[in-house]
Design a protein around this motif. Structure first.
Motif, mmCIF file in Angstrom:
data_model
loop_
_atom_site.group_PDB
_atom_site.id
_atom_site.type_symbol
_atom_site.label_atom_id
_atom_site.label_comp_id
_atom_site.label_asym_id
_atom_site.label_seq_id
_atom_site.Cartn_x
_atom_site.Cartn_y
_atom_site.Cartn_z
ATOM 1 N N GLU A 126 -26.310 -21.300 -22.888
ATOM 2 C CA GLU A 126 -26.028 -19.970 -22.321
ATOM 3 C C GLU A 126 -26.389 -19.935 -20.840
ATOM 4 O OE1 GLU A 126 -28.124 -17.128 -24.729
ATOM 5 O OE2 GLU A 126 -26.626 -17.210 -26.331
ATOM 6 N N ALA A 127 -27.518 -20.522 -20.490
ATOM 7 C CA ALA A 127 -27.936 -20.545 -19.085
ATOM 8 C C ALA A 127 -26.951 -21.350 -18.240
ATOM 9 C CB ALA A 127 -29.345 -21.122 -18.964
ATOM 10 N N LYS A 128 -26.535 -22.503 -18.736
ATOM 11 C CA LYS A 128 -25.586 -23.346 -17.991
ATOM 12 C C LYS A 128 -24.247 -22.648 -17.804
ATOM 13 C CE LYS A 128 -27.420 -27.916 -19.077
ATOM 14 N NZ LYS A 128 -27.145 -29.193 -19.772
ATOM 15 N N GLU A 129 -23.838 -21.865 -18.790
ATOM 16 C CA GLU A 129 -22.574 -21.140 -18.693
ATOM 17 C C GLU A 129 -22.672 -19.919 -17.779
ATOM 18 O OE1 GLU A 129 -21.508 -20.202 -22.718
ATOM 19 O OE2 GLU A 129 -21.182 -22.303 -23.252
ATOM 20 N N SER A 130 -23.885 -19.438 -17.535
ATOM 21 C CA SER A 130 -24.067 -18.177 -16.816
ATOM 22 C C SER A 130 -24.396 -18.325 -15.336
ATOM 23 C CB SER A 130 -25.193 -17.368 -17.476
ATOM 24 O OG SER A 130 -24.851 -17.082 -18.814
ATOM 25 N N TYR A 131 -24.856 -19.495 -14.920
ATOM 26 C CA TYR A 131 -25.326 -19.654 -13.548
ATOM 27 C C TYR A 131 -24.701 -20.871 -12.889
ATOM 28 C CZ TYR A 131 -28.484 -16.085 -15.069
ATOM 29 O OH TYR A 131 -28.971 -14.914 -15.568
ATOM 30 N N PHE A 132 -24.809 -20.900 -11.556
ATOM 31 C CA PHE A 132 -24.248 -21.998 -10.787
ATOM 32 C C PHE A 132 -24.781 -23.335 -11.281
ATOM 33 C CE2 PHE A 132 -24.260 -18.564 -7.489
ATOM 34 C CZ PHE A 132 -22.884 -18.446 -7.383
ATOM 35 N N GLU A 133 -23.922 -24.339 -11.224
ATOM 36 C CA GLU A 133 -24.312 -25.693 -11.612
ATOM 37 C C GLU A 133 -25.483 -26.150 -10.743
ATOM 38 O OE1 GLU A 133 -22.323 -30.137 -11.875
ATOM 39 O OE2 GLU A 133 -21.042 -28.399 -11.605
ATOM 40 N N GLY A 134 -26.439 -26.775 -11.352
ATOM 41 C CA GLY A 134 -27.564 -27.324 -10.608
ATOM 42 C C GLY A 134 -28.801 -26.455 -10.549
ATOM 43 N N ILE A 135 -28.707 -25.158 -10.903
ATOM 44 C CA ILE A 135 -29.924 -24.339 -10.849
ATOM 45 C C ILE A 135 -30.623 -24.247 -12.187
ATOM 46 C CG2 ILE A 135 -29.030 -22.994 -8.903
ATOM 47 C CD1 ILE A 135 -28.960 -20.571 -10.817
ATOM 48 N N VAL A 136 -29.979 -24.720 -13.262
ATOM 49 C CA VAL A 136 -30.587 -24.718 -14.596
ATOM 50 C C VAL A 136 -31.268 -26.069 -14.808
ATOM 51 C CG1 VAL A 136 -30.190 -24.514 -17.076
ATOM 52 C CG2 VAL A 136 -28.846 -23.128 -15.467
ATOM 53 N N VAL A 137 -32.596 -26.018 -15.031
ATOM 54 C CA VAL A 137 -33.388 -27.240 -15.149
ATOM 55 C C VAL A 137 -34.151 -27.236 -16.469
ATOM 56 C CG1 VAL A 137 -35.242 -28.588 -14.099
ATOM 57 C CG2 VAL A 137 -33.693 -27.270 -12.645
ATOM 58 N N PRO A 138 -33.791 -28.132 -17.408
ATOM 59 C CA PRO A 138 -34.580 -28.240 -18.633
ATOM 60 C C PRO A 138 -35.812 -29.118 -18.397
ATOM 61 C CG PRO A 138 -32.624 -29.627 -18.779
ATOM 62 C CD PRO A 138 -32.577 -28.948 -17.444
ATOM 63 N N LEU A 139 -36.957 -28.687 -18.917
ATOM 64 C CA LEU A 139 -38.202 -29.452 -18.801
ATOM 65 C C LEU A 139 -38.840 -29.568 -20.184
ATOM 66 C CD1 LEU A 139 -39.818 -27.796 -15.627
ATOM 67 C CD2 LEU A 139 -38.568 -29.967 -15.740
ATOM 68 N N ARG A 140 -39.374 -30.740 -20.499
ATOM 69 C CA ARG A 140 -40.086 -30.947 -21.763
ATOM 70 C C ARG A 140 -41.425 -30.225 -21.702
ATOM 71 N NH1 ARG A 140 -36.974 -31.721 -25.512
ATOM 72 N NH2 ARG A 140 -38.801 -32.046 -26.786
ATOM 73 N N SER A 141 -41.832 -29.690 -22.839
ATOM 74 C CA SER A 141 -43.113 -28.994 -22.927
ATOM 75 C C SER A 141 -43.766 -29.309 -24.275
ATOM 76 C CB SER A 141 -42.909 -27.486 -22.758
ATOM 77 O OG SER A 141 -44.140 -26.813 -22.731
ATOM 78 N N ASP A 142 -43.968 -30.611 -24.524
ATOM 79 C CA ASP A 142 -44.534 -31.049 -25.795
ATOM 80 C C ASP A 142 -46.038 -31.275 -25.743
ATOM 81 O OD1 ASP A 142 -42.044 -31.113 -27.077
ATOM 82 O OD2 ASP A 142 -41.659 -33.173 -26.437
ATOM 83 N N SER A 143 -46.549 -31.643 -24.567
ATOM 84 C CA SER A 143 -47.941 -32.076 -24.472
ATOM 85 C C SER A 143 -48.590 -31.515 -23.213
ATOM 86 C CB SER A 143 -47.996 -33.612 -24.411
ATOM 87 O OG SER A 143 -47.414 -34.064 -23.196
ATOM 88 N N VAL A 144 -49.890 -31.698 -23.129
ATOM 89 C CA VAL A 144 -50.620 -31.283 -21.929
ATOM 90 C C VAL A 144 -50.115 -32.057 -20.708
ATOM 91 C CG1 VAL A 144 -52.909 -31.215 -20.835
ATOM 92 C CG2 VAL A 144 -52.655 -30.556 -23.235
ATOM 93 N N ASP A 145 -49.779 -33.341 -20.897
ATOM 94 C CA ASP A 145 -49.213 -34.124 -19.790
ATOM 95 C C ASP A 145 -47.894 -33.523 -19.306
ATOM 96 O OD1 ASP A 145 -51.331 -35.911 -19.748
ATOM 97 O OD2 ASP A 145 -50.306 -37.405 -21.000
ATOM 98 N N ASP A 146 -47.047 -33.099 -20.247
ATOM 99 C CA ASP A 146 -45.788 -32.442 -19.867
ATOM 100 C C ASP A 146 -46.068 -31.165 -19.086
ATOM 101 O OD1 ASP A 146 -44.231 -34.346 -21.202
ATOM 102 O OD2 ASP A 146 -44.055 -33.128 -23.022
ATOM 103 N N ILE A 147 -47.008 -30.389 -19.564
ATOM 104 C CA ILE A 147 -47.345 -29.129 -18.904
ATOM 105 C C ILE A 147 -47.850 -29.397 -17.482
ATOM 106 C CG2 ILE A 147 -48.943 -27.154 -18.944
ATOM 107 C CD1 ILE A 147 -48.729 -27.360 -22.064
ATOM 108 N N ASP A 148 -48.719 -30.398 -17.325
ATOM 109 C CA ASP A 148 -49.214 -30.750 -15.988
ATOM 110 C C ASP A 148 -48.079 -31.183 -15.071
ATOM 111 O OD1 ASP A 148 -51.821 -30.157 -16.718
ATOM 112 O OD2 ASP A 148 -52.368 -32.261 -17.108
ATOM 113 N N ARG A 149 -47.176 -32.002 -15.608
ATOM 114 C CA ARG A 149 -46.026 -32.483 -14.826
ATOM 115 C C ARG A 149 -45.118 -31.302 -14.452
ATOM 116 N NH1 ARG A 149 -45.738 -36.824 -17.401
ATOM 117 N NH2 ARG A 149 -44.718 -35.962 -19.229
#
Length: 165
Positions: A126-149
Motif C-alpha cells: 500500500e505504501a509503495k502504491e501511494s508514494y513516490f518511488e524511493g521514499i518507502v524504506v522497509p527495515l528489519r526489526s527482529d532484534s536489538v541489533d536491528d533496532i540499533d542499526r
C-alpha cells in the motif's frame, strides 16, 4: 521555501526505535485522534474502534502543514502525498511478531489479521502504491541489533533531511 514534509514510521513490526538528536517528537496518529474515539464503531472481533481516515487527517492537518514532523502510525496510504518525505516500514519475522502481539494481548481475528498482513506485506505494498518511488524504506526489526542499526540509519537520515530545510 515550502515546509519540509514528514517521514512516516509504519508500525506493523511494533515500533521499538527511539530518537536521538533533536528531531521533533513523533506524532502518534492514534493518540492525536483520541477525541474521535466516541465517533468510531467498535469491532469486537478486532478489539478496535478504527477512526475514519479523513478524521485522522483533519485532526493532523495544522501540525502537518507546518512541516518537520515524524508520524508514527500503523498505516500511511491515506496521508496526502504532499505531507510525506519518507515512509519507513518496520518488518519482522512472523514468529517474532506473533510473540510480540500476544504479549500485547492480541488474540483471535485481530492476531491472525496482523500476522497475515505481515506475511502478505499488505502495508508495504500500500505504501509503495501511494508514494513516490524511493521514499518507502522497509527495515528489519527482529532484534536489538536491528533496532540499533535502524536507529542509526534513521538518525542519519533525519540529520541530512534537517540540513536541507
Amino acid at each position: 521555501m515550502p515546509p519540509r514534509r514528514a517521514p512516516i514510521i509504519e508500525n506493523q513490526a511494533e515500533n521499538s526505535v527511539n530518537r536521538q538528536g533533536n528531531p521533533p517528537p513523533p506524532l502518534n496518529g492514534d493518540a492525536a485522534t483520541r477525541s474521535l474515539e466516541g465517533m468510531a464503531r467498535f469491532f469486537e472481533q478486532f478489539q478496535h474502534a478504527p477512526r475514519p481516515q479523513h478524521d485522522v487527517c483533519d485532526e493532523l492537518v495544522d501540525l502537518m502543514e507546518e512541516g518537520g514532523n515524524i508520524v508514527d502510525h500503523h498505516g500511511c496510504d491515506f496521508f496526502p502525498e504532499r505531507w510525506i518525505d519518507r515512509v519507513v516500514m518496520l518488518q519482522t519475522e512472523n514468529s517474532i511478531l506473533y510473540d510480540r502481539l500476544t504479549k500485547r494481548g492480541y488474540i483471535g481475528q485481530k492476531l491472525s489479521n496482523n500476522i497475515e498482513c505481515e506475511i502478505f506485506q499488505i502495508l508495504l505494498e500500500e505504501a509503495k502504491e501511494s508514494y513516490f518511488e524511493g521514499i518507502v524504506v522497509p527495515l528489519r526489526s527482529d532484534s536489538v541489533d536491528d533496532i540499533d542499526r535502524n536507529l542509526s540509519s534513521l538518525t542519519d537520515w533525519i540529520r541530512s533531511w534537517s540540513s536541507l530545510s
